[in-house]
Each structure stands twice: as C-alpha cells, then as structure tokens.
Design a protein around this motif. Structure first.
Motif, mmCIF file in Angstrom:
data_model
loop_
_atom_site.group_PDB
_atom_site.id
_atom_site.type_symbol
_atom_site.label_atom_id
_atom_site.label_comp_id
_atom_site.label_asym_id
_atom_site.label_seq_id
_atom_site.Cartn_x
_atom_site.Cartn_y
_atom_site.Cartn_z
ATOM 1 N N PRO A 158 0.621 -1.241 0.033
ATOM 2 C CA PRO A 158 0.065 -0.098 -0.305
ATOM 3 C C PRO A 158 0.829 1.356 -0.147
ATOM 4 O O PRO A 158 0.525 2.281 -0.224
ATOM 5 N N ARG A 189 -3.813 -0.278 9.886
ATOM 6 C CA ARG A 189 -2.621 0.976 9.774
ATOM 7 C C ARG A 189 -1.382 0.095 9.746
ATOM 8 O O ARG A 189 -0.991 0.857 8.836
ATOM 9 N N ALA A 225 -1.515 -0.631 6.338
ATOM 10 C CA ALA A 225 -1.576 0.599 5.518
ATOM 11 C C ALA A 225 0.491 0.981 4.714
ATOM 12 O O ALA A 225 0.889 1.248 4.170
ATOM 13 N N ARG A 229 -6.253 -0.421 -0.565
ATOM 14 C CA ARG A 229 -6.679 1.086 0.142
ATOM 15 C C ARG A 229 -6.793 0.648 1.279
ATOM 16 O O ARG A 229 -7.180 1.678 1.836
ATOM 17 N N ALA A 230 -5.263 0.195 1.836
ATOM 18 C CA ALA A 230 -5.259 0.356 3.131
ATOM 19 C C ALA A 230 -5.271 1.497 4.080
ATOM 20 O O ALA A 230 -5.675 2.056 5.343
ATOM 21 N N THR A 231 -4.426 3.036 2.830
ATOM 22 C CA THR A 231 -4.047 4.042 3.806
ATOM 23 C C THR A 231 -5.167 5.155 3.394
ATOM 24 O O THR A 231 -5.085 5.335 3.434
ATOM 25 N N THR A 232 -6.090 4.568 2.901
ATOM 26 C CA THR A 232 -7.855 5.231 2.610
ATOM 27 C C THR A 232 -8.761 5.601 4.345
ATOM 28 O O THR A 232 -9.086 5.366 3.916
#
Lengths: 255, 184
Positions: A78, B12, B15, B61-64
């Motif tokens: 990510p 987190r 991410a 998409r973990a950063t979102t």
C-alpha cells in the motif's frame, strides 16, 4: 432437585431438545422455581438463535489462506513499494516488455505450450490484442481458422488483463492463443499453468513462467474437446510435483 | 487492547506495507468473509473469489482507512458488500443451464449478514477448544454426544466448554450490539 450449576451446564442441551423426557421434566421443574436459571436460559436462547442463522456451516477451504496471501504478495504494497516477489525487477523493466521462460511438465510434453515473447512497446489497452494474436499465428505458421474470441476475467484485482482466441487447426484439433498483460513475475517455487475445465474435471495444457516484462502471448494446443471442457483457467501453482490444480486462479474464461 | 482497537491497528500496519499484519488480519476475517460470500452468492467458488478480492482491496486501499469514519471491521464489511455486488452482477451476465436454480440474490441481505459477520468474528476470538465445539454443534447440527464422539473427549467436557463458550460469546455479542443486554 438439581443444583443451579448442574442445570446451567445442561441449558444448551435443553434449548436444542437433546434432553430425554424425564430430564427435561426435571429441568422444567427447576426453572419454574429458579429465576436466575430462567434468566440464564433466556440469554443463551438469544445467542443460540443468532448462531443458528450465522452461516457457521460454511468453512473456507484450508488452502485458501496460502493461495490468497501468496497472490497478494505479488502486488506492490500500500505504500507503493514493490511486492516481495517482484522487488528484484525495476519498474521500468516491468513496463517495457516481458520475456517468458517456458517450463514444460514432463507428463505434459505432448501438449507443448508455445510461448512467444514480443518486444513490442506496450500501448495503453487491449485494443491491439487481435493484431498481436494474428502476428503470433503468422509466426507459428498456418494454425487454422478462428472459431471464437475468448474474454478472460481476472480472479481478484490482480491487474492482469487478457484476451484470446479459440482456433480450429487444419487437423481438426484446437489451439488457444492468449495475449495477456500484467501477469506478475512468477514467485520462487511456483509456475503458471493453463487448464481446461469441464464436468469431467481439469486438464492441464502446459505451464510457463514469467520472468520480466509486461505483456505476453502464448499458444496452447488443446488435446480435448472444447465442448467438453468449456472453461480456460490460468493458475499459479506451487512446484510441488502435484499434477492436480491446487493453486489460485489468476485468469479464467469461458470458451 | 480492545478488540476493535487491535483490528484498527492491524489495518494501519497493513497500510504501512506490513505483510505479517495482512496475514493476521486475513486470519481474523477469512471466515466472516467466506460466510458472507456464501450467504450472498451461494457458490463456494465465488465465495473464495470474494475472500481473494476483498484481501486485494484491503492491501491496496488500507491507506484510505480512516478510523474516524468507522472501525476496521465495518470498513472491511463495506468492501465485501461491494465485491459481492460486483460478483453477482458479473455472474448474472454468464449463461446458466435451464435446469439450474436461480443463483443470484437480487438484493444483499445486509442486516442479517452484518449480524452473522460479527458472530463469526467473535467466534474466532474464543479459545480454539470452545470454538470447535460451537462450530460442530451449531454449524453441523451435531448433538453434544456426537460432538464428544467426533472430538474424542468426554461428554462432560463438551458440556463445560460449550456452556463457557456460549457465555463468552454472549458477552461479546452484547458488546457489539448484536444481542441485547439482559435486564436481570
């Protein structure tokens, strides 16, 4: 009369109707006189009711975790870093063409997969796939008449896209020509495998590896009737000597 | 650390690109994902696809993920709902044999699925010995005697573990709001 502690251990059996008539009658007698146990019964009744509608009968197959996590490690993480299986490749090299190394399973030697690596610059979409397939066919010589186009669907968001064609050869046999973009570098200890699938099971059409680049074309002789094996799959298989399909699907299509 | 906080923290870590955190998160959510996949799509292959696709989307998409907009569990459930809808639409476009029963649920039963989702998550958090007894008793409709025979343990042990497991599960489900708090 039974003690509360004994009664409570039997609450689940009472709720599921597992107690025999005499035990259930004794249980009823206790509950009629014990508000605490009755309250406990009511609480567990709610939980068991929820449990019975929660789909507990569905268990994921044991191999799924390994398959999914293996495929995900092919992805950039990510934070934008390359996946663990592709970190040895520069982004530039992955975008500028892919060379394919063919690995034939000995038992499948007769069903040789012919792969051609095209050094052409990749254009933005699959619109030129047909041109490439035709070029591939020309390179291979007279391979017969196209029967129908094949639209592959990626399994998961792997970023792989592919189109192909089912071709009838002059000898009456069929061949599948596939053009794919974005197949990740083959992780160590694995290979890609092309399969035909039908009600009678799975038949391997050959295996290959992807070492660098971004687009590829392959041509697989089909030793079985496409009518009996109407699905094509490309999977990522472990190099464990098991001839069965055990790895995760990367692409699939209906003939 | 509370359960929800632990899940948020795992997300987190995902991410940040931590594959071990992804593995841990996967193991916590695999069964709930597969169960909602079966509930919504009624097809083991598609349920597997749902698990795979949701895992990909979590990784990408973990950063979102923003905990102020909901917990990790809700975020992942939302992804699963979208993936199920995509797979159902895709399947509706495929030809099916006339003899086949209708395979596409027209609407996704979100309320029941959400309830089942939370039950699966909480079940996973029970000690393994309690978990397997509950799965056999309520997932496979076994009697306690059958569970005892299957696991090769005394019936009394089954009763004790089942009762303890159901009590723990109830507490967790009350916490999640799936079942009501007792008025006793």
């Amino acid at each position: 009369m039974k003690r509360c502690s004994e009664v409570r251990l039997d609450l689940p059996a009472y709720l599921s109707g597992e107690l025999d008539h005499a035990s259930a009658a004794a249980f009823d007698e206790h509950l009629a006189a014990c508000g605490a146990c009755l309250g406990e019964l009511s609480e567990l009744d709610l939980v068991t009711a929820v449990l019975s509608h929660s789909g507990l009968e569905h268990s994921p197959p044991g191999h799924l975790e390994h398959e999914v996590l293996t495929l995900v490690t092919l992805e950039p993480d990510p934070a934008g870093r390359e996946g663990s299986s592709t970190k040895d490749l520069s982004r530039a090299s992955r975008l500028q063409g892919r060379s394919i190394r063919l690995v034939l399973a000995p038992a499948l030697a007769a069903a040789a997969v012919t792969l051609a690596a095209f050094g052409m610059a990749w254009r933005s979409d699959l619109s030129n796939a047909r041109d490439r397939i035709q070029a591939m066919q020309q390179q291979l010589g007279p391979t017969g008449a196209p029967v129908r186009a094949i639209s592959f669907v990626e399994s998961g968001s792997t970023g792989v896209s592919a189109r192909g064609e089912l071709v009838r050869q002059p000898d009456g046999n069929h061949r599948i020509v596939v053009w794919a973009k974005g197949l990740p570098h083959t992780p160590a200890g694995h290979h890609y495998e092309v399969w035909l699938s039908g009600e009678q099971g799975w038949v391997s059409a050959g295996s290959f590896q992807v070492s660098d680049g971004n687009s590829m074309t392959l041509s697989c002789p089909v030793g079985v009737s496409p009518a009996a094996y109407p699905e094509v799959w490309i999977t990522l298989e472990p190099d464990d000597g098991d001839p069965r399909r055990t790895g995760p699907s990367v692409l699939r299509a209906s003939l | 650390m509370a359960r929800a906080d632990a899940e948020n923290e795992l997300l987190r870590a995902v991410a940040r690109g931590d594959p071990d955190a992804l593995g841990e998160l996967y193991r916590a959510f695999e069964r709930p994902l597969y169960s909602v996949g079966m509930r919504w799509l009624s097809d083991p292959k598609l349920a597997e696809e749902l698990v795979q696709e949701v895992t990909f989307r979590i990784w990408r998409r973990a950063t979102t993920f923003d905990v102020r907009r909901g917990a990790a569990s809700s975020w992942i459930f939302g992804i699963a709902r979208n993936v199920a809808a995509d797979l159902a639409r895709e399947r509706a476009r495929r030809p099916i044999a006339v003899a086949d029963p209708p395979r596409v649920q027209e609407t996704l039963d979100e309320e029941k699925a959400w309830e089942a989702w939370q039950v699966s998550l909480e079940l996973k958090r029970l000690p393994r010995q309690q978990q397997e007894i509950i799965e056999l008793a309520y997932g496979r409709d076994m009697t306690q005697a059958e569970v005892a025979r299957t696991l090769g343990i005394p019936l009394g042990t089954v009763k004790t573990r089942l009762y303890a497991g159901l009590k723990s599960l109830r507490r967790s489900l009350v916490e999640r709001g799936v079942v009501e708090e007792s008025s006793r």
